[in-house]
Design a protein around this motif. Structure first.
Motif, PDB file in Angstrom:
ATOM      1  N   LEU A 152       0.833  -1.211   0.000  1.00 16.03           N
ATOM      2  CA  LEU A 152       0.000   0.000   0.000  1.00 16.03           C
ATOM      3  C   LEU A 152       0.863   1.256   0.000  1.00 16.03           C
ATOM      4  O   LEU A 152       0.604   2.197  -0.776  1.00 16.03           O
ATOM      5  CB  LEU A 152      -0.918  -0.020   1.216  1.00 16.03           C
ATOM      6  CG  LEU A 152      -1.765   1.232   1.461  1.00 16.03           C
ATOM      7  CD1 LEU A 152      -2.774   1.435   0.332  1.00 16.03           C
ATOM      8  CD2 LEU A 152      -2.473   1.138   2.813  1.00 16.03           C
ATOM      9  N   SER A 228      -7.148   4.352   3.987  1.00 16.67           N
ATOM     10  CA  SER A 228      -7.425   3.003   3.482  1.00 16.67           C
ATOM     11  C   SER A 228      -8.425   2.279   4.361  1.00 16.67           C
ATOM     12  O   SER A 228      -9.309   1.571   3.863  1.00 16.67           O
ATOM     13  CB  SER A 228      -6.109   2.210   3.398  1.00 16.67           C
ATOM     14  OG  SER A 228      -6.341   0.892   2.966  1.00 16.67           O
ATOM     15  N   HIS A 235      -8.964  -5.116   7.377  1.00 16.87           N
ATOM     16  CA  HIS A 235      -7.689  -5.295   6.691  1.00 16.87           C
ATOM     17  C   HIS A 235      -6.989  -6.547   7.212  1.00 16.87           C
ATOM     18  O   HIS A 235      -6.972  -6.802   8.420  1.00 16.87           O
ATOM     19  CB  HIS A 235      -6.781  -4.083   6.930  1.00 16.87           C
ATOM     20  CG  HIS A 235      -7.061  -2.938   6.008  1.00 16.87           C
ATOM     21  ND1 HIS A 235      -6.232  -2.564   4.991  1.00 16.87           N
ATOM     22  CD2 HIS A 235      -8.116  -2.091   5.956  1.00 16.87           C
ATOM     23  CE1 HIS A 235      -6.735  -1.531   4.353  1.00 16.87           C
ATOM     24  NE2 HIS A 235      -7.885  -1.221   4.918  1.00 16.87           N
TER      25      HIS A 235
END
Length: 270
Positions: A152, A228, A235
């Motif tokens: 990321l 995010s 996640h």
């Protein structure tokens, strides 16, 4: 910037690693009498080792004041009245350097490499602290730790280095070069699920992982994580868990050799 422990650290990663290492102690034939704990990990390692080796003497080494304090606070909170009277707690030393006097039967390090810059020197010090035939058990994180998060950050041009996250084969070589025979290193992957960025960062700080990361822009890296998590509520985060153990070789002075004696009942074939 100095990073300190969260107000309420969760030591579940240290607990998982300590339990995995503890299962391997069945290979030892003799109980250790003097154990050096090379890094404080809450009360996880001491709790397990004290149960397995109730008569052993313990010393705990760590340069991180908050980690030492947290470990001792947890122990005191769980003491019964007799333990409080007898002062049954491990001696703590505010240093990562173990005594190099070859006095320990065991060096046990649950994530003791993660906050130190020179792993070769650390392992050399561990070896010098052990008696001949003393044993070392340790855990660490490998280079695939946080691979999703690293990906990321790369997508957003954030430069992050994690030089303390080491390959298990490199660790095995360091053990061999520092006088451990037949060292064993292995790894497995652990995947965690996080629903908040705050909990993720707190856990990574408690485990010592966040402190290993060298950012070109840490504030922006945290902002990217927070953004995010807003778009994706759950996640998955992968950690590469490393384990190692080895036995310190007997050292023989220069210009000497070993002599083996056989009983008369033994036959020797030529």
């Amino acid at each position: 910037m100095m990073i300190t422990l969260p107000n309420h650290p969760d030591w579940f990663l240290q607990a998982h690693l300590a339990a995995t290492l503890d299962e391997r102690l069945t290979i030892l034939k003799q109980p250790p009498h003097k154990i050096f704990l090379a890094a404080a990990d809450g009360n996880e390692s001491y709790r397990l080792l004290k149960i397995r080796y109730p008569h052993a003497q313990f010393q705990e080494f760590d340069s991180r004041t908050d980690y030492l304090a947290a470990a001792q606070s947890l122990r005191k909170a769980k003491q019964n009245w007799w333990q409080k009277i007898s002062g049954d707690l491990p001696v703590q030393i505010h240093s990562d350097q173990l005594p190099d006097n070859a006095m320990a039967d065991m060096v046990w390090s649950n994530l003791g490499l993660v906050h130190q810059d020179n792993p070769r020197q650390v392992i050399k010090n561990w070896a010098s602290a052990l008696k001949p035939d003393g044993v070392l058990f340790f855990s660490h994180f490998g280079p695939d730790t946080l691979k999703e998060v690293m990906t990321l950050w790369r997508k957003h041009d954030i430069i992050v280095k994690a030089q303390r996250l080491l390959d298990m084969h490199d660790l095995g070589d360091m053990l061999l070069h520092n006088g451990f025979y037949d060292p064993v290193t292995d790894m497995n992957m652990l995947t965690l699920q996080y629903t908040t960025v705050e909990r993720f960062i707190d856990d990574m700080i408690t485990a010592g992982i966040w402190q290993t990361l060298q950012f070109d822009n840490e504030i922006e890296a945290v902002r990217i994580l927070a953004d995010s998590w807003q778009h994706q509520p759950v996640h998955h985060v992968t950690l590469e868990l490393l384990y190692g153990h080895g036995v310190k070789k007997q050292t023989i002075p220069d210009h000497t050799s070993t002599i083996q004696f056989y009983s008369p009942s033994q036959s020797v074939k030529s």
